[in-house]
Scaffold this active site. Structure first.
Site, PDB file in Angstrom:
ATOM      1  N   LYS A  57       0.819  -1.213   0.000  1.00 25.75           N
ATOM      2  CA  LYS A  57       0.000   0.000   0.000  1.00 25.75           C
ATOM      3  C   LYS A  57       0.852   1.263   0.000  1.00 25.75           C
ATOM      4  O   LYS A  57       2.034   1.243   0.333  1.00 25.75           O
ATOM      5  CB  LYS A  57      -0.998  -0.040   1.165  1.00 25.75           C
ATOM      6  N   ARG A 108      -3.068 -10.121   5.291  1.00 25.01           N
ATOM      7  CA  ARG A 108      -3.503 -10.195   3.885  1.00 25.01           C
ATOM      8  C   ARG A 108      -2.376  -9.660   3.014  1.00 25.01           C
ATOM      9  O   ARG A 108      -2.025  -8.477   3.122  1.00 25.01           O
ATOM     10  CB  ARG A 108      -4.787  -9.375   3.700  1.00 25.01           C
TER      11      ARG A 108
HETATM   12  C1  9MG Z   1      -9.982  -6.045  -0.498  1.00 27.55           C
HETATM   13  N1  9MG Z   1      -9.025  -5.382   0.374  1.00 27.55           N
HETATM   14  C2  9MG Z   1      -8.090  -4.477  -0.013  1.00 27.55           C
HETATM   15  N2  9MG Z   1      -7.406  -4.063   1.078  1.00 27.55           N
HETATM   16  C3  9MG Z   1      -7.917  -4.727   2.138  1.00 27.55           C
HETATM   17  C4  9MG Z   1      -7.647  -4.733   3.506  1.00 27.55           C
HETATM   18  O1  9MG Z   1      -6.715  -3.942   4.036  1.00 27.55           O
HETATM   19  N3  9MG Z   1      -8.358  -5.542   4.305  1.00 27.55           N
HETATM   20  C5  9MG Z   1      -9.327  -6.338   3.789  1.00 27.55           C
HETATM   21  N4  9MG Z   1     -10.022  -7.120   4.651  1.00 27.55           N
HETATM   22  N5  9MG Z   1      -9.642  -6.373   2.487  1.00 27.55           N
HETATM   23  C6  9MG Z   1      -8.948  -5.575   1.692  1.00 27.55           C
END
Ligand code: 9MG
Length: 355
Positions: A297, A332
């Protein structure tokens, strides 16, 4: 203690055998069944704008006779039940499969059905516990996608993943997509709108028996980075997630089926994001597993370069480890193999031994 709202931010973390020994000796308290212990906490009393803060050793917290504090402490310390059938005693890795032509970090790379299926299988063999399949980009500035288009992107991929050695998650804001995904084998409904975008989503999750990830976002993807403001980002994110967990439970979703996520980059400046990450342990007071999605990010380049998303992997490992060090249960990420290695080496280093 007054009637003011209480928050507790565990600090002073211990790991491995030291954590277990300190808990047994009542010198520290366990953190949400993560194997981590904390020796003190910041007790925060009052509304975000006027909160009073003080540090308390864990021993003093455990002796407190205040009923609200005892309840909060129970939420922070209690082991979490398995989420979507997955044990949470070590951090889980959720690998990202974007089936979108415009996703921010791998836009266009996995946008055909076959490529997405192959990519998901690669993530699973690299050690992903969960693969998160999404057909709508929610990066800052992105436009919403029609339901039919989203279904036509994700359903063939989900069908192609039958028998995959990983739990399938559907990344969507739409109830119809979640329902169809559940029929195709998905076990998790990952919704960046915390089941608010579609008024049928709470019922869809409850009826389909899906586990849900409730994420905080301020505003819609199109405009969320246009000057977001908070009095206290960590406390406000906590309050929002607490309300969404209550709404989910009221709709019939079992608490054991709920995870919460601070929503890194969703309506947050660089300062907001860093404050959230530094205060992540506060969110264990929600009493549910925490997911952190910071991979590639933009805030990473704000801290130390990495102009293109693909060049932000070292920063992504660093933030995954910082989150794991505060007991985050699910990470994630794009690079599953790299994150798995980083986590194993970090764990072995703080434990002083291999697995
Ligand atoms: C789909 N998506 C993109 N960024 C995300 C994040 O930080 N958390 C979750 N749960 N989904 C995300």
């Amino acid at each position: 203690m007054a009637d003011a709202k209480l928050y507790l931010r565990p600090i002073g973390f211990l790991y491995g055998d030291t954590a277990a020994t300190a808990v047994a000796a009542r010198l520290a308290l366990p953190l949400a069944g993560s194997g981590i212990a904390f020796t003190a906490a910041e007790l925060i009393e009052g509304a975000p704008r006027s909160a009073k803060r003080r540090l308390m050793p864990s021993q003093e917290l455990a002796r407190s006779r205040d009923a609200d504090l005892a309840q909060l402490l129970k939420r922070v310390t209690a082991p979490r039940p398995p989420f979507a059938g997955l044990s949470l005693t070590r951090p889980l890795i959720m690998g990202i499969v974007n089936v979108t032509p415009d996703s921010f970090s791998d836009g266009g790379m996995f946008d055909t059905t076959e490529e997405a299926i192959v990519h998901a299988a690669e993530l699973a063999s690299a050690g992903a516990d969960i693969v998160d399949v999404g057909g709508e980009s929610t990066r800052p500035g992105s436009d919403a996608v029609e339901e039919d288009e989203e279904l036509s992107r994700v359903l063939p991929v989900l069908e192609g993943l039958a028998g995959l050695h990983a739990t399938i998650s559907i990344d969507t804001r739409k109830a119809s997509v979640a329902r169809a995904a559940a029929k195709a084998g998905a076990k998790i409904f990952n919704d960046v709108s915390a089941l608010t975008f579609d008024r049928d989503s709470l019922a869809a999750a409850a009826e389909a028996g899906l586990s849900v990830i409730l994420m905080h976002a301020k505003g819609a993807p199109k405009t969320m980075q246009d000057d977001p403001r908070y009095d206290d980002v960590a406390l406000e994110v906590f309050d929002y997630l607490e309300d969404r967990i209550a709404a989910a439970e009221a709709a019939g979703i079992d608490r054991a089926h709920i995870a919460a996520d601070p929503g890194i980059g969703f309506g947050k400046t660089l300062d907001h994001t860093l404050a959230l990450l530094a205060n992540l342990s506060l969110l264990h007071g929600l009493g549910v597993p925490l997911l952190v999605g910071a991979s590639r990010k933009r805030f990473i380049s704000g801290v130390s370069g990495g102009e293109t998303p693909q060049s932000r992997e070292p920063g992504s490992y660093a933030v995954a480890l910082a989150a794991a060090a505060q007991g985050a249960q699910i990470l994630r990420v794009h690079d599953v193999a790299g994150t798995r290695q980083a986590l194993s080496v970090w764990q072995a280093s703080v434990d002083g031994k291999g697995a």
